[in-house]
Design a protein around this motif. Structure first.
Motif, short mmCIF file in Angstrom:
data_model
loop_
_atom_site.label_atom_id
_atom_site.label_comp_id
_atom_site.label_asym_id
_atom_site.label_seq_id
_atom_site.Cartn_x
_atom_site.Cartn_y
_atom_site.Cartn_z
N VAL A 18 4.47 -7.36 0.04
CA VAL A 18 3.80 -6.26 0.75
C VAL A 18 3.28 -5.26 -0.27
N PHE A 19 1.99 -4.97 -0.18
CA PHE A 19 1.33 -3.98 -1.02
C PHE A 19 0.76 -2.90 -0.12
N PRO A 20 0.42 -1.75 -0.65
CA PRO A 20 -0.19 -0.70 0.18
C PRO A 20 -1.51 -1.13 0.82
N PHE A 21 -2.13 -2.17 0.26
CA PHE A 21 -3.44 -2.62 0.73
C PHE A 21 -3.40 -3.90 1.55
N GLY A 22 -2.22 -4.53 1.70
CA GLY A 22 -2.14 -5.74 2.50
C GLY A 22 -0.88 -6.54 2.28
N LYS A 23 -0.78 -7.65 3.01
CA LYS A 23 0.38 -8.54 2.92
C LYS A 23 -0.06 -9.90 2.41
N PHE A 24 0.85 -10.54 1.67
CA PHE A 24 0.62 -11.86 1.13
C PHE A 24 1.83 -12.73 1.45
N TYR A 25 1.58 -13.87 2.07
CA TYR A 25 2.64 -14.80 2.45
C TYR A 25 2.59 -15.97 1.47
N LEU A 26 3.73 -16.26 0.83
CA LEU A 26 3.79 -17.25 -0.24
C LEU A 26 4.51 -18.50 0.22
N PHE A 27 3.84 -19.64 0.08
CA PHE A 27 4.38 -20.95 0.44
C PHE A 27 4.51 -21.77 -0.84
N ASP A 28 4.92 -23.02 -0.73
CA ASP A 28 5.10 -23.85 -1.93
C ASP A 28 3.84 -23.98 -2.75
N ASN A 29 2.71 -24.26 -2.10
CA ASN A 29 1.50 -24.50 -2.88
C ASN A 29 0.26 -23.74 -2.37
N PHE A 30 0.48 -22.73 -1.54
CA PHE A 30 -0.63 -21.89 -1.11
C PHE A 30 -0.12 -20.52 -0.68
N ILE A 31 -1.06 -19.59 -0.56
CA ILE A 31 -0.74 -18.25 -0.07
C ILE A 31 -1.71 -17.88 1.05
N ILE A 32 -1.28 -16.97 1.89
CA ILE A 32 -2.14 -16.39 2.93
C ILE A 32 -2.18 -14.89 2.68
N SER A 33 -3.40 -14.34 2.62
CA SER A 33 -3.54 -12.89 2.47
C SER A 33 -4.06 -12.29 3.77
N GLU A 34 -3.57 -11.10 4.06
CA GLU A 34 -4.07 -10.30 5.18
C GLU A 34 -4.22 -8.87 4.67
N LEU A 35 -5.43 -8.51 4.33
CA LEU A 35 -5.69 -7.17 3.79
C LEU A 35 -5.89 -6.17 4.92
N HIS A 36 -5.58 -4.92 4.65
CA HIS A 36 -5.71 -3.87 5.65
C HIS A 36 -7.17 -3.48 5.88
N GLU A 37 -7.42 -2.92 7.03
CA GLU A 37 -8.75 -2.45 7.43
C GLU A 37 -9.30 -1.46 6.41
N GLY A 38 -10.56 -1.67 6.00
CA GLY A 38 -11.26 -0.72 5.15
C GLY A 38 -10.92 -0.77 3.68
N VAL A 39 -10.04 -1.66 3.26
CA VAL A 39 -9.65 -1.77 1.85
C VAL A 39 -10.82 -2.29 1.03
N HIS A 40 -10.96 -1.77 -0.19
CA HIS A 40 -11.85 -2.40 -1.17
C HIS A 40 -10.94 -3.15 -2.13
N PHE A 41 -10.98 -4.47 -2.05
CA PHE A 41 -10.11 -5.32 -2.88
C PHE A 41 -10.76 -5.44 -4.25
N ASP A 42 -10.44 -4.50 -5.13
CA ASP A 42 -11.07 -4.39 -6.44
C ASP A 42 -10.26 -5.14 -7.50
N TRP A 43 -10.75 -5.09 -8.74
CA TRP A 43 -10.12 -5.83 -9.82
C TRP A 43 -8.68 -5.38 -10.07
N GLU A 44 -8.42 -4.09 -9.97
CA GLU A 44 -7.06 -3.58 -10.17
C GLU A 44 -6.08 -4.19 -9.16
N LYS A 45 -6.49 -4.27 -7.90
CA LYS A 45 -5.63 -4.86 -6.87
C LYS A 45 -5.46 -6.36 -7.09
N ILE A 46 -6.54 -7.03 -7.47
CA ILE A 46 -6.47 -8.47 -7.74
C ILE A 46 -5.49 -8.74 -8.87
N GLN A 47 -5.55 -7.94 -9.92
CA GLN A 47 -4.61 -8.11 -11.03
C GLN A 47 -3.17 -7.88 -10.58
#
Length: 138
Positions: A18-47
């Motif tokens: 859980v991040f301030p900008f969204g949630k990430f669900y981690l599985f064995d070989n994939f992830i699911i992201s659900e970002l919050h409304e209005g977020v700008h998913f910039d390089w800092e967040k990606i890192q």
């Protein structure tokens, strides 16, 4: 539909970041992201997310990425190229689209990624596709 409201939430073993900008669900070989409304998913967040994923999966990480776009947010599609040069651990992506605008955005992003990017109409379709990638079959 949010992942937590889907049938897969109780069926598939996962952990959650859980991040301030969204949630990430981690599985064995994939992830699911659900970002919050209005977020700008910039390089800092990606890192920030990428370093957490490397900490979780290890340095030789190779995963699929499902973007469950339940909310409207923005990302610079050129960042796919930067991500691949810096990290490069996503082997393929699926985008779960819930409206025409989301379809147009995913189509644009598809032009900037070197990996396979599938536009899906449901979380079920995305999970099935990601789980059946040749890269994950042993």
């Amino acid at each position: 539909m949010k992942f937590e409201n889907s049938i897969y939430f109780n069926q598939l073993k996962h952990s959650k970041l859980v991040f301030p900008f969204g949630k990430f669900y981690l599985f064995d070989n994939f992830i699911i992201s659900e970002l919050h409304e209005g977020v700008h998913f910039d390089w800092e967040k990606i890192q920030e997310v990428s370093y957490e994923l490397i900490a979780h999966y290890g340095n030789n990480i190779k995963i699929g990425y499902i973007s469950n776009r339940i909310n409207s947010y923005s990302i610079d599609p050129h960042l796919w190229s930067t991500f691949n040069k810096e990290f490069g651990f996503i082997v393929a992506s699926a985008v779960v689209i819930h409206d025409d605008f989301g379809y147009m955005n995913a189509t644009l992003e598809k032009q900037f990624t070197e990996n396979s990017l599938k536009r899906c109409s449901s979380l079920e379709e995305a999970i099935h596709w990601i789980q059946n990638l040749d890269e994950f079959k042993t």
